[in-house]
Motif scaffolding. Structure first.
Motif, PDB file in Angstrom:
ATOM      1  N   ASP A 173       0.830  -1.111  -0.067  1.00 45.62           N
ATOM      2  CA  ASP A 173      -0.008   0.073   0.013  1.00 45.62           C
ATOM      3  C   ASP A 173       0.779   1.125   0.039  1.00 45.62           C
ATOM      4  N   GLY A 174       0.321   2.271  -0.101  1.00 42.50           N
ATOM      5  CA  GLY A 174       0.865   3.798  -0.228  1.00 42.50           C
ATOM      6  C   GLY A 174       1.741   3.929   1.034  1.00 42.50           C
ATOM      7  N   GLU A 175       1.257   3.616   2.121  1.00 46.29           N
ATOM      8  CA  GLU A 175       2.004   3.935   3.553  1.00 46.29           C
ATOM      9  C   GLU A 175       3.010   3.190   3.426  1.00 46.29           C
ATOM     10  N   ALA A 176       3.115   1.956   3.106  1.00 42.06           N
ATOM     11  CA  ALA A 176       4.458   1.103   3.011  1.00 42.06           C
ATOM     12  C   ALA A 176       5.474   1.695   2.056  1.00 42.06           C
ATOM     13  N   GLY A 177       4.801   2.285   0.998  1.00 40.12           N
ATOM     14  CA  GLY A 177       5.810   3.292   0.138  1.00 40.12           C
ATOM     15  C   GLY A 177       6.322   4.206   0.896  1.00 40.12           C
TER      16      GLY A 177
END
Lengths: 131, 382
Positions: A31-35
């Motif tokens: 997900d974007g947060e992990a990014g």
């Protein structure tokens, strides 16, 4: 290589497409947060910047464009190339991606052979980067 | 109450401060918000930020002032028609009287009040003007919330369509891979199931594409595409896009002389593309014979007709076919998404025209639609 993608089917297909081109060293973030976390780690020196990002446009928690903008503001990724991949062929989405500095915009197709062309796109960007 | 404080205020422009102050006092006694303006610029600024009404005495207006005000009033949004109370002198004609007469003509929503004026008359006239203005604010609020609802709905349809596409792609690709790579492991029933999955995915994709095309009709409005279309060219393009179906069905198509009309050519093309595709698709035993023509519609513009010799439509369905997702046939018999005619109807209605069908089952159909004349005809009318 870093792939930010939440759809398991698409992760599988991207992996296949890259393997066919002999690109194997793949980190998948879901997900974007992990990014975002990954970007911070690279900035701290805890991870090395990838040669290529493949980022899905619509990601949970933080969207593809958000992540793209974050990467582009960081000097740590000056040499990373970025493909935005999406199911959307809307010109609006495409222009957002290019305005934020994506190198390529890939519309995910609905046939296997066409999907595999993302491998060629990745190889082409990696070649440009190394020459 | 709708509107800001300024929008509830009556502005008074009278050259002698005494008159203006008297009016303010008279109105204040009736709890009406009133403010004086000492110059035309001040009045213009006040009107720009919003006003319930304006009271202007005729001796304050030069003919240049009248022009200036008229220009300002012309640029009002559609919901707005600012009430203006013009104070004149009764009786003897003066240069002011004459410019007042002109002001009453060009300033739109003008009430003439003759002096000497009784306070009661002034208050009643101002109250009436404010009431009318409040109605206008209501109209504005309706319009705003309607516009908001429409754009949210369109955004919703747009996002939903894109989000639906995502899982669908995977269904299509992995059922394709299942067939390609694991065919041997599947028995006949298994292969049939695979076929069903793939066909359904394909169909859903068409539905989503068409739905996107339908919602995107609005996006087009902002594009700088020319607003005149050569109907002959649009038909030609539509026929080219259908060339395979036309050849396979052995269709004969006759195209009469067609005009240039005021409509976006992508829209006119879409209409012909849909109508001609239907004319070819819903054919009977005989090869399709299709005729495209146009005739003048008295006092309106043009009426186009696409006539076929196909299966026809029963009277009870003739209106229903223009609704979204309305279909009369199973997909196995005649495939389609039920969006084509809805798109046609939306385009035609938006440009102020009508679309309808005349038909008898087994005896073919004729689809008609009308296109208004452009108000100015820079590109000619063909």
């Amino acid at each position: 290589m870093v792939v930010v993608e939440d759809n398991p089917g698409d992760i599988y297909l991207i992996r296949q497409a890259l393997e066919k081109r002999g690109i194997g060293d793949l980190t998948v973030l879901q997900d974007g947060e992990a990014g975002y976390i990954f970007v911070t780690e690279v900035e701290r020196g805890a991870a090395s910047p990838p040669d290529l990002f493949i980022i899905d446009l619509s990601l949970p928690r933080r969207s593809g464009p958000e992540l793209l903008a974050r990467i582009k503001t960081s000097s740590a990724f000056a040499h990373s190339r970025i493909i935005i991949a999406s199911s959307s062929y809307s010109s609006r989405d495409r222009s957002v991606a290019s305005r934020l500095g994506a190198d390529r915009y890939f519309v995910k197709p609905s046939s296997f052979d066409q999907f595999m062309t993302i491998g060629a796109l990745a190889a082409e960007l990696l070649d440009e980067g190394s020459s | 109450m709708p509107g800001s404080l300024e929008e509830q205020t009556v502005y008074i422009f009278a050259p002698t401060g005494r008159d203006a102050r008297l009016i303010v006092d008279t109105l204040s006694e009736a709890d009406i918000l009133a403010k004086t303006c000492s110059s035309r610029d001040e009045l213009s600024r006040a009107l720009q930020t919003g006003a319930a009404a304006a009271i202007i005495s005729e001796e304050a207006l030069s003919s240049q002032d009248v022009q200036e005000l008229a220009r300002h009033l012309e640029s009002q949004p559609f919901w707005s028609d600012l009430p203006i109370l013009l104070l004149t002198f009764a009786g003897r004609p003066t240069p002011q009287n004459i410019s007042s007469g002109r002001a009453a003509e060009v300033l739109g929503n003008v009430t003439l009040l003759e002096r000497p004026l009784r306070p009661m008359t002034l208050r009643a006239a101002v109250r009436s003007a404010i009431r009318a203005r409040m109605r206008q604010y209501q109209l504005r609020r309706r319009q705003e919330s309607l516009q908001h609802a429409i754009s949210e709905l369109e955004q919703f349809a747009y996002s939903a369509s894109h989000d639906l596409r995502e899982p669908l792609r995977n269904i299509a690709i992995f059922s394709e891979l299942l067939e390609k790579e694991h065919l041997a492991a599947l028995d006949k029933t298994g292969r049939q199931y695979c076929n069903f999955v793939r066909a359904s995915a394909k169909r859903m994709e068409t539905l989503i594409d068409d739905l996107l095309a339908y919602t995107r009709l609005n996006d087009d409005e902002s594009h700088n595409e020319p607003t005149t279309a050569d109907a002959a060219k649009c038909v030609e393009m539509a026929l080219a896009s259908l060339s395979t179906a036309i050849t396979e069905s052995g269709a004969e198509i006759e195209v009469g002389p067609l005009p240039v009309v005021s409509m976006r050519s992508t829209h006119l093309y879409q209409i012909f593309q849909n109508l001609l595709a239907n004319a070819v698709k819903y054919r009977g035993e005989a090869p399709p014979r299709i005729r495209v023509s146009a005739s003048r519609e008295e006092g309106f513009g043009w009426r186009f007709a696409v006539k076929d010799n196909g299966i026809g439509i029963s009277p009870e369905y003739q209106e229903r076919i223009f609704g979204l997702f309305k279909r009369l046939h199973t997909n196995a018999k005649y495939s389609g998404s039920g969006i084509g005619l809805a798109i046609c109807q939306r385009i035609v209605q938006r440009s102020g025209g009508k679309i309808w069908v005349e038909s008898e089952p087994g005896r073919g159909s004729t689809f008609y639609f009308t296109v208004k004349h452009e108000r100015l005809a820079p590109g000619g009318r063909g």
